[in-house]
Design a protein around this motif. Structure first.
Motif, PDB file in Angstrom:
ATOM      1  N   VAL A   1       4.880   1.349  -0.188  1.00  0.00           N
ATOM      2  CA  VAL A   1       5.886   1.503   0.862  1.00  0.00           C
ATOM      3  C   VAL A   1       7.080   0.572   0.624  1.00  0.00           C
ATOM      4  O   VAL A   1       8.198   0.865   1.049  1.00  0.00           O
ATOM      5  N   SER A   2       6.884  -0.526  -0.074  1.00  0.00           N
ATOM      6  CA  SER A   2       7.989  -1.452  -0.371  1.00  0.00           C
ATOM      7  C   SER A   2       9.115  -0.773  -1.138  1.00  0.00           C
ATOM      8  O   SER A   2      10.253  -1.241  -1.122  1.00  0.00           O
ATOM      9  N   SER A   3       8.821   0.342  -1.807  1.00  0.00           N
ATOM     10  CA  SER A   3       9.849   1.061  -2.572  1.00  0.00           C
ATOM     11  C   SER A   3      10.532   2.155  -1.754  1.00  0.00           C
ATOM     12  O   SER A   3      11.435   2.824  -2.252  1.00  0.00           O
ATOM     13  N   PHE A   4      10.129   2.326  -0.499  1.00  0.00           N
ATOM     14  CA  PHE A   4      10.663   3.401   0.332  1.00  0.00           C
ATOM     15  C   PHE A   4      12.040   3.049   0.883  1.00  0.00           C
ATOM     16  O   PHE A   4      12.309   1.895   1.230  1.00  0.00           O
ATOM     17  N   SER A   5      12.879   4.075   1.008  1.00  0.00           N
ATOM     18  CA  SER A   5      14.152   3.921   1.716  1.00  0.00           C
ATOM     19  C   SER A   5      13.893   3.841   3.214  1.00  0.00           C
ATOM     20  O   SER A   5      12.773   4.113   3.685  1.00  0.00           O
TER      21      SER A   5
ATOM     22  N   LEU B   1       0.823  -1.200   0.000  1.00  0.00           N
ATOM     23  CA  LEU B   1       0.000   0.000   0.000  1.00  0.00           C
ATOM     24  C   LEU B   1       0.862   1.257   0.000  1.00  0.00           C
ATOM     25  O   LEU B   1       2.033   1.229   0.366  1.00  0.00           O
ATOM     26  N   SER B   2       0.259   2.368  -0.400  1.00  0.00           N
ATOM     27  CA  SER B   2       0.974   3.644  -0.402  1.00  0.00           C
ATOM     28  C   SER B   2       1.015   4.233   1.000  1.00  0.00           C
ATOM     29  O   SER B   2       0.354   3.744   1.928  1.00  0.00           O
TER      30      SER B   2
ATOM     31  N   ILE C   1       5.492  11.712  -3.399  1.00  0.00           N
ATOM     32  CA  ILE C   1       5.601  10.245  -3.413  1.00  0.00           C
ATOM     33  C   ILE C   1       4.440   9.606  -4.170  1.00  0.00           C
ATOM     34  O   ILE C   1       4.472   8.408  -4.463  1.00  0.00           O
ATOM     35  N   ASN C   2       3.418  10.407  -4.508  1.00  0.00           N
ATOM     36  CA  ASN C   2       2.265   9.930  -5.260  1.00  0.00           C
ATOM     37  C   ASN C   2       1.692   8.670  -4.617  1.00  0.00           C
ATOM     38  O   ASN C   2       1.438   8.648  -3.428  1.00  0.00           O
TER      39      ASN C   2
END
Length: 236
Positions: free
Chosen positions: A126-130, A90-91, A121-122
């Motif tokens: 969350v998996s793409s977050f640092s 999810l975002s 961040i559009n």
């Protein structure tokens, strides 16, 4: 705002992590905990949030015993303790929306994301977050329901220098708005710039408190020297 009185906490049969620990955090102030790894900082924060029950002693939030009133107390407490966990697919907005529904509040999600520096961040998952972005999102989640007390465990971990400065300014502004912060950190320079009081947690209790009004200007170097000496057990 929150007060520990003679609190002791042990896990199973181990030596107590906290032993006869007492501290008091006034409303609208920033209290920073400093101590070696394993000193009990995270345990103290979990006790303050009502996630753990003390073995002995008492913790009071706004003059209410925390453990006995933990469901009520947690409506006024925002926390970021241990590694933050999110729904990875999810975002950020969706994660905050779920938290908002759980807390039964109507916080300004876009405003909170802007406040912690998570703009542009559009709808990225969350998996793409640092790691640093996850820290910011965890702080946003802690702030979403407008708590009176914030409990933050190493909130600046993983942030670049600009991110550290932004969050430090945010924490100071929150205190000016009347929020109370209890923060753990290993970075003395950061806490010197934002804390009103610094407590050294050692041997299960607050060994010494430093009041930052006593270390204005060039006193920052003296503060860091005295903290390190205290942690090493030296006598200046």
């Amino acid at each position: 705002m929150i007060k520990f009185s003679d609190v002791t906490k042990a896990y199973q049969t181990d030596e107590p992590v906290l032993a006869h620990c007492s501290l008091s955090v006034p409303e609208g102030s920033v209290y920073a905990l400093v101590g070696k790894n394993g000193a009990g900082k995270s345990t103290l924060l979990k006790l303050a949030a009502g996630f753990l029950c003390p073995d002995y002693g008492e913790i009071r939030f706004q003059d209410m015993p925390v453990w006995e009133n933990r469901e009520r107390v947690q409506r006024d407490i925002g926390s970021m303790i241990d590694l933050p966990v999110f729904y990875e697919h999810l975002s950020a907005r969706e994660n905050l929306g779920l938290h908002q529904a759980y807390m039964q509040t109507n916080g300004n999600i876009n405003g909170i994301l802007k406040k912690v520096g998570l703009t542009g961040i559009n709808d990225k998952p969350v998996s793409s977050f640092s790691y640093g972005m996850r820290q910011r999102l965890a702080i946003a989640r802690a702030l979403l329901h407008e708590p009176k007390l914030l409990l933050l465990d190493e909130p600046m971990n993983g942030l670049d220098p600009l991110g550290v400065e932004e969050l430090r300014s945010l924490f100071c502004s929150l205190a000016r708005e009347g929020k109370t912060l209890l923060v753990s950190s290993h970075i003395l320079g950061d806490i010197a710039a934002m804390a009103d009081t610094v407590g050294i947690l050692s041997g299960g209790s607050i060994r010494r408190e430093f009041h930052m009004n006593d270390y204005q200007g060039a006193g920052k170097e003296l503060f860091e020297k005295e903290v390190l000496a205290e942690m090493k057990g030296d006598i200046l």
